[in-house]
Write a protein that holds these residues in place. Structure first.
Motif, PDB file in Angstrom:
ATOM      1  N   LYS A  19       0.824  -1.214   0.000  1.00 30.38           N
ATOM      2  CA  LYS A  19       0.000   0.000   0.000  1.00 30.38           C
ATOM      3  C   LYS A  19       0.859   1.265   0.000  1.00 30.38           C
ATOM      4  CE  LYS A  19      -3.370   2.414   2.910  1.00 30.38           C
ATOM      5  NZ  LYS A  19      -4.142   2.369   4.186  1.00 30.38           N
ATOM      6  N   LYS A  20       1.937   1.251   0.755  1.00 37.08           N
ATOM      7  CA  LYS A  20       2.802   2.432   0.822  1.00 37.08           C
ATOM      8  C   LYS A  20       3.481   2.686  -0.521  1.00 37.08           C
ATOM      9  CE  LYS A  20       4.706   3.254   4.700  1.00 37.08           C
ATOM     10  NZ  LYS A  20       5.537   3.241   5.927  1.00 37.08           N
ATOM     11  N   SER A  21       3.913   1.635  -1.196  1.00 39.06           N
ATOM     12  CA  SER A  21       4.526   1.783  -2.511  1.00 39.06           C
ATOM     13  C   SER A  21       3.511   2.320  -3.520  1.00 39.06           C
ATOM     14  CB  SER A  21       5.081   0.444  -2.999  1.00 39.06           C
ATOM     15  OG  SER A  21       6.122  -0.011  -2.151  1.00 39.06           O
ATOM     16  N   LEU A  22       2.278   1.817  -3.419  1.00 39.26           N
ATOM     17  CA  LEU A  22       1.213   2.302  -4.289  1.00 39.26           C
ATOM     18  C   LEU A  22       0.964   3.783  -4.041  1.00 39.26           C
ATOM     19  CD1 LEU A  22      -1.146   1.943  -6.269  1.00 39.26           C
ATOM     20  CD2 LEU A  22      -2.536   1.155  -4.334  1.00 39.26           C
ATOM     21  N   PHE A  23       0.939   4.170  -2.779  1.00 41.36           N
ATOM     22  CA  PHE A  23       0.717   5.574  -2.449  1.00 41.36           C
ATOM     23  C   PHE A  23       1.810   6.461  -3.039  1.00 41.36           C
ATOM     24  CE2 PHE A  23       1.672   9.249   0.169  1.00 41.36           C
ATOM     25  CZ  PHE A  23       0.457   9.905   0.170  1.00 41.36           C
ATOM     26  N   LEU A  24       3.061   6.056  -2.880  1.00 40.18           N
ATOM     27  CA  LEU A  24       4.175   6.873  -3.383  1.00 40.18           C
ATOM     28  C   LEU A  24       4.124   6.993  -4.901  1.00 40.18           C
ATOM     29  CD1 LEU A  24       7.038   5.580  -1.065  1.00 40.18           C
ATOM     30  CD2 LEU A  24       5.926   7.824  -0.997  1.00 40.18           C
ATOM     31  N   THR A  25       3.729   5.917  -5.582  1.00 37.82           N
ATOM     32  CA  THR A  25       3.601   5.966  -7.031  1.00 37.82           C
ATOM     33  C   THR A  25       2.459   6.897  -7.429  1.00 37.82           C
ATOM     34  OG1 THR A  25       4.377   3.681  -7.168  1.00 37.82           O
ATOM     35  CG2 THR A  25       3.357   4.587  -9.127  1.00 37.82           C
ATOM     36  N   ALA A  26       1.356   6.839  -6.675  1.00 38.91           N
ATOM     37  CA  ALA A  26       0.226   7.732  -6.935  1.00 38.91           C
ATOM     38  C   ALA A  26       0.599   9.177  -6.648  1.00 38.91           C
ATOM     39  CB  ALA A  26      -0.972   7.313  -6.080  1.00 38.91           C
ATOM     40  N   LEU A  27       1.420   9.389  -5.626  1.00 37.42           N
ATOM     41  CA  LEU A  27       1.863  10.744  -5.299  1.00 37.42           C
ATOM     42  C   LEU A  27       2.736  11.309  -6.416  1.00 37.42           C
ATOM     43  CD1 LEU A  27       1.793  12.945  -3.126  1.00 37.42           C
ATOM     44  CD2 LEU A  27       3.858  11.941  -2.137  1.00 37.42           C
ATOM     45  N   ASP A  28       3.563  10.465  -7.004  1.00 35.13           N
ATOM     46  CA  ASP A  28       4.375  10.893  -8.152  1.00 35.13           C
ATOM     47  C   ASP A  28       3.484  11.328  -9.308  1.00 35.13           C
ATOM     48  OD1 ASP A  28       6.818  10.490  -6.940  1.00 35.13           O
ATOM     49  OD2 ASP A  28       7.099   8.478  -7.755  1.00 35.13           O
ATOM     50  N   LEU A  29       2.388  10.602  -9.502  1.00 32.89           N
ATOM     51  CA  LEU A  29       1.448  10.962 -10.559  1.00 32.89           C
ATOM     52  C   LEU A  29       0.811  12.312 -10.258  1.00 32.89           C
ATOM     53  CD1 LEU A  29      -0.219  10.304 -13.096  1.00 32.89           C
ATOM     54  CD2 LEU A  29      -1.813   9.058 -11.627  1.00 32.89           C
ATOM     55  N   TYR A  30       0.474  12.546  -8.997  1.00 36.03           N
ATOM     56  CA  TYR A  30      -0.177  13.799  -8.607  1.00 36.03           C
ATOM     57  C   TYR A  30       0.762  14.992  -8.761  1.00 36.03           C
ATOM     58  CZ  TYR A  30      -2.354  17.385  -5.699  1.00 36.03           C
ATOM     59  OH  TYR A  30      -2.894  18.561  -5.245  1.00 36.03           O
TER      60      TYR A  30
END
Length: 205
Positions: free
Chosen positions: A64-75
């Protein structure tokens, strides 16, 4: 803008579909984290919105944390693009003014959650979110540094007084953006937030 593409899996993996739209799934995860924050975004909610089961998500994005960081990069996108924007503005004043106004527009979008994902998604004092808060803080610090450098450039070139507080003005811009995000989450209108942004710019010499 998100580019949509289909990714074909050459070999079968347990729990993961043979084909899925990675960009669309990641965009959906970003919206979940943006709306609910990191901790409140359960795997069940993520699975529902991403249209993937938990094993599929883990296989594609990690935990979940890796997914969040990847999503944050997208944002956030590439922060060097923000530097280019600040450097290419006519003046530091114009760069700050546009950063504030564009933030207001983004925080009050009709098809996205209110506020700033960078600010609201890790607003927690828990140990789990501590390192994510550090990541967010570093991104804000970089942007503040870009703006401070531009202000100092304008000071050297006579576009701002030599006595200008570059650190204070850069910090004011970033702090105002954070405040605008909170007010947007509280339901403040775009019109009100733009007035606040305009008022903040009155502090510039």
């Amino acid at each position: 803008m998100i580019t949509m593409k289909h990714v074909e899996e050459s070999g079968a993996k347990i729990g993961r579909p043979r084909a899925f739209d990675r960009d669309l799934a990641l965009s959906s995860a970003m919206l979940v984290f943006w709306e609910h924050g990191f901790e409140a975004s359960s795997m069940s909610i993520l699975s529902e919105k991403m249209k993937m089961n938990a094993p599929s998500i883990y296989a594609a994005f990690g935990d979940k944390k890796s997914l969040f960081l990847t999503a944050l990069d997208l944002y956030t996108g590439d922060v060097t693009e923000i530097k280019k924007f600040i450097d290419s503005a006519e003046t530091a004043y114009e760069a700050s003014d546009q950063l504030l106004k564009q933030s207001v527009v983004r925080f009050t979008g009709r098809s996205t959650p209110s506020g700033c994902m960078l600010a609201s998604s890790v607003a927690s004092g828990s140990a789990e979110a501590a390192d994510l808060q550090e990541v967010a803080a570093k991104i804000r610090s970089k942007i503040e540094g870009f703006l401070r450098t531009r202000i100092e450039f304008d000071m050297r070139n006579g576009q701002l007084p030599k006595t200008t507080d570059a650190e204070g003005l850069a910090g004011l811009t970033i702090g105002t953006i954070q405040g605008l995000s909170v007010l947007a989450r509280d339901g403040a209108s775009r019109k009100k937030l733009l007035r606040i942004a305009e008022t903040a710019m009155l502090a510039w010499p």
